[in-house]
Design a protein around this motif. Structure first.
Motif, PDB file in Angstrom:
ATOM      1  N   VAL A  23       0.857  -1.184   0.000  1.00  0.00           N
ATOM      2  CA  VAL A  23       0.000   0.000   0.000  1.00  0.00           C
ATOM      3  C   VAL A  23       0.895   1.237   0.000  1.00  0.00           C
ATOM      4  N   GLY A  24       0.318   2.381  -0.294  1.00  0.00           N
ATOM      5  CA  GLY A  24       1.073   3.624  -0.251  1.00  0.00           C
ATOM      6  C   GLY A  24       1.248   4.117   1.171  1.00  0.00           C
ATOM      7  N   ILE A  25       2.268   4.943   1.378  1.00  0.00           N
ATOM      8  CA  ILE A  25       2.515   5.482   2.713  1.00  0.00           C
ATOM      9  C   ILE A  25       1.344   6.326   3.194  1.00  0.00           C
ATOM     10  N   ALA A  26       0.604   6.959   2.267  1.00  0.00           N
ATOM     11  CA  ALA A  26      -0.559   7.751   2.667  1.00  0.00           C
ATOM     12  C   ALA A  26      -1.627   6.862   3.296  1.00  0.00           C
ATOM     13  N   THR A  27      -1.755   5.628   2.796  1.00  0.00           N
ATOM     14  CA  THR A  27      -2.721   4.692   3.377  1.00  0.00           C
ATOM     15  C   THR A  27      -2.350   4.372   4.817  1.00  0.00           C
ATOM     16  N   LEU A  28      -1.058   4.181   5.059  1.00  0.00           N
ATOM     17  CA  LEU A  28      -0.615   3.918   6.432  1.00  0.00           C
ATOM     18  C   LEU A  28      -0.941   5.098   7.340  1.00  0.00           C
ATOM     19  N   TYR A  29      -0.629   6.318   6.887  1.00  0.00           N
ATOM     20  CA  TYR A  29      -0.830   7.488   7.741  1.00  0.00           C
ATOM     21  C   TYR A  29      -2.310   7.814   7.944  1.00  0.00           C
ATOM     22  N   ARG A  30      -3.167   7.385   7.038  1.00  0.00           N
ATOM     23  CA  ARG A  30      -4.600   7.591   7.260  1.00  0.00           C
ATOM     24  C   ARG A  30      -5.100   6.770   8.444  1.00  0.00           C
ATOM     25  N   ARG A  31      -4.442   5.670   8.720  1.00  0.00           N
ATOM     26  CA  ARG A  31      -4.864   4.804   9.817  1.00  0.00           C
ATOM     27  C   ARG A  31      -4.057   5.022  11.088  1.00  0.00           C
ATOM     28  N   PHE A  32      -2.802   5.412  10.933  1.00  0.00           N
ATOM     29  CA  PHE A  32      -1.923   5.564  12.088  1.00  0.00           C
ATOM     30  C   PHE A  32      -1.166   6.883  11.948  1.00  0.00           C
ATOM     31  N   PRO A  33      -1.387   7.827  12.855  1.00  0.00           N
ATOM     32  CA  PRO A  33      -0.797   9.150  12.675  1.00  0.00           C
ATOM     33  C   PRO A  33       0.714   9.202  12.853  1.00  0.00           C
ATOM     34  N   ASP A  34       1.296   8.242  13.586  1.00  0.00           N
ATOM     35  CA  ASP A  34       2.737   8.287  13.822  1.00  0.00           C
ATOM     36  C   ASP A  34       3.243   6.887  14.174  1.00  0.00           C
ATOM     37  N   ARG A  35       4.561   6.780  14.386  1.00  0.00           N
ATOM     38  CA  ARG A  35       5.186   5.485  14.692  1.00  0.00           C
ATOM     39  C   ARG A  35       4.611   4.875  15.963  1.00  0.00           C
ATOM     40  N   ARG A  36       4.405   5.706  16.988  1.00  0.00           N
ATOM     41  CA  ARG A  36       3.886   5.183  18.246  1.00  0.00           C
ATOM     42  C   ARG A  36       2.546   4.484  18.035  1.00  0.00           C
ATOM     43  N   ALA A  37       1.715   5.046  17.188  1.00  0.00           N
ATOM     44  CA  ALA A  37       0.413   4.446  16.922  1.00  0.00           C
ATOM     45  C   ALA A  37       0.564   3.115  16.186  1.00  0.00           C
ATOM     46  N   VAL A  38       1.523   3.040  15.270  1.00  0.00           N
ATOM     47  CA  VAL A  38       1.755   1.779  14.550  1.00  0.00           C
ATOM     48  C   VAL A  38       2.233   0.706  15.520  1.00  0.00           C
ATOM     49  N   VAL A  39       3.209   1.053  16.364  1.00  0.00           N
ATOM     50  CA  VAL A  39       3.747   0.093  17.322  1.00  0.00           C
ATOM     51  C   VAL A  39       2.646  -0.406  18.253  1.00  0.00           C
ATOM     52  N   ARG A  40       1.851   0.522  18.780  1.00  0.00           N
ATOM     53  CA  ARG A  40       0.775   0.130  19.696  1.00  0.00           C
ATOM     54  C   ARG A  40      -0.230  -0.781  18.996  1.00  0.00           C
ATOM     55  N   ALA A  41      -0.579  -0.453  17.765  1.00  0.00           N
ATOM     56  CA  ALA A  41      -1.542  -1.270  17.024  1.00  0.00           C
ATOM     57  C   ALA A  41      -1.003  -2.679  16.783  1.00  0.00           C
ATOM     58  N   VAL A  42       0.285  -2.787  16.475  1.00  0.00           N
ATOM     59  CA  VAL A  42       0.878  -4.105  16.241  1.00  0.00           C
ATOM     60  C   VAL A  42       0.858  -4.929  17.524  1.00  0.00           C
TER      61      VAL A  42
END
Length: 216
Positions: A38-57
């Motif tokens: 997916v594009g990086i914009a798709t990632l940022y639409r769901r997770f605003p920053d690295r901390r959010a990605v880590v927490r979601a994982v």
């Protein structure tokens, strides 16, 4: 969540697990997006920053592990088979590599993570206790022993070994461990899954053999 959005999120979570294990918690987020297709914009639409990605994982992998343990308890009448089923699924989820890599990067007072972690560990403990109670698991093998063995299996083998081969070897080696964890005398085990590597295979994974007479 729409079906396509759900699929994108699932791909992002799976890709993030692999990228964080392979490259560490500071891995570029665009590497996760690329691995997910997916594009990086798709990632940022769901997770605003690295901390959010880590927490979601962390939440995703703990939730999936808890569900796998629950299903193994509910669906497998054989206590040892239930434990084995869960351990193989935990390997696929890479929870024992993801959690050590990421747990220090989430707030220690995150109640949602603490709650799902307690639930996941509790269900894993139930699988271990049930196998002990059935006399199927050797009595001196503890919950911690099995969890730590899974951590050792979950990390990729160093060197240029393809991920698919590494995954299949991890499941093969888990079957070897399960054979050692069984209590008492059991029927002959089923053939081990995955490839039976030779010394030549291991050498080939490190690169071509040097020509005869070349310096070491």
């Amino acid at each position: 969540m729409r079906a396509d959005a759900r699929r994108n999120r699932e791909r992002l979570m799976a890709a993030a697990r692999d990228v964080f294990v392979d490259q560490g918690p500071d891995a570029p987020l665009d590497a996760i997006a690329a691995a997910a297709g997916v594009g990086i914009a798709t990632l940022y639409r769901r997770f605003p920053d690295r901390r959010a990605v880590v927490r979601a994982v962390v939440l995703d992998v703990l939730g999936r592990a808890a569900e796998e343990a629950r299903l193994a308890l509910a669906e497998e009448p054989d206590a040892f088979q239930a434990l084995a089923r869960y351990l193989h699924r935990a390997l696929d989820l890479r929870i024992s590599a993801v959690m050590p890599a990421l747990l220090d990067h989430v707030p220690p007072d995150d109640e949602e993570i603490a709650s799902i972690r307690t639930r996941s560990w509790g269900l894993f403990q139930q699988l271990t206790d049930r196998a002990h109670a059935a006399g199927a698991l050797r009595p001196d093998a503890t919950f911690a022993d099995i969890g730590m063995l899974l951590v050792r299996l979950a990390w990729p083998i160093p060197g240029p070994i393809p991920r698919d081969l590494d995954n299949r070897l991890a499941h093969r080696h888990l079957e070897l461990l399960l054979g050692a964890l069984r209590a008492g005398h059991v029927a002959p085990a089923a053939p081990l899954p995955g490839p039976a590597l030779t010394v030549a295979d291991l050498r080939a994974a490190d690169g071509p053999e040097p020509p005869p007479g070349s310096p070491p």
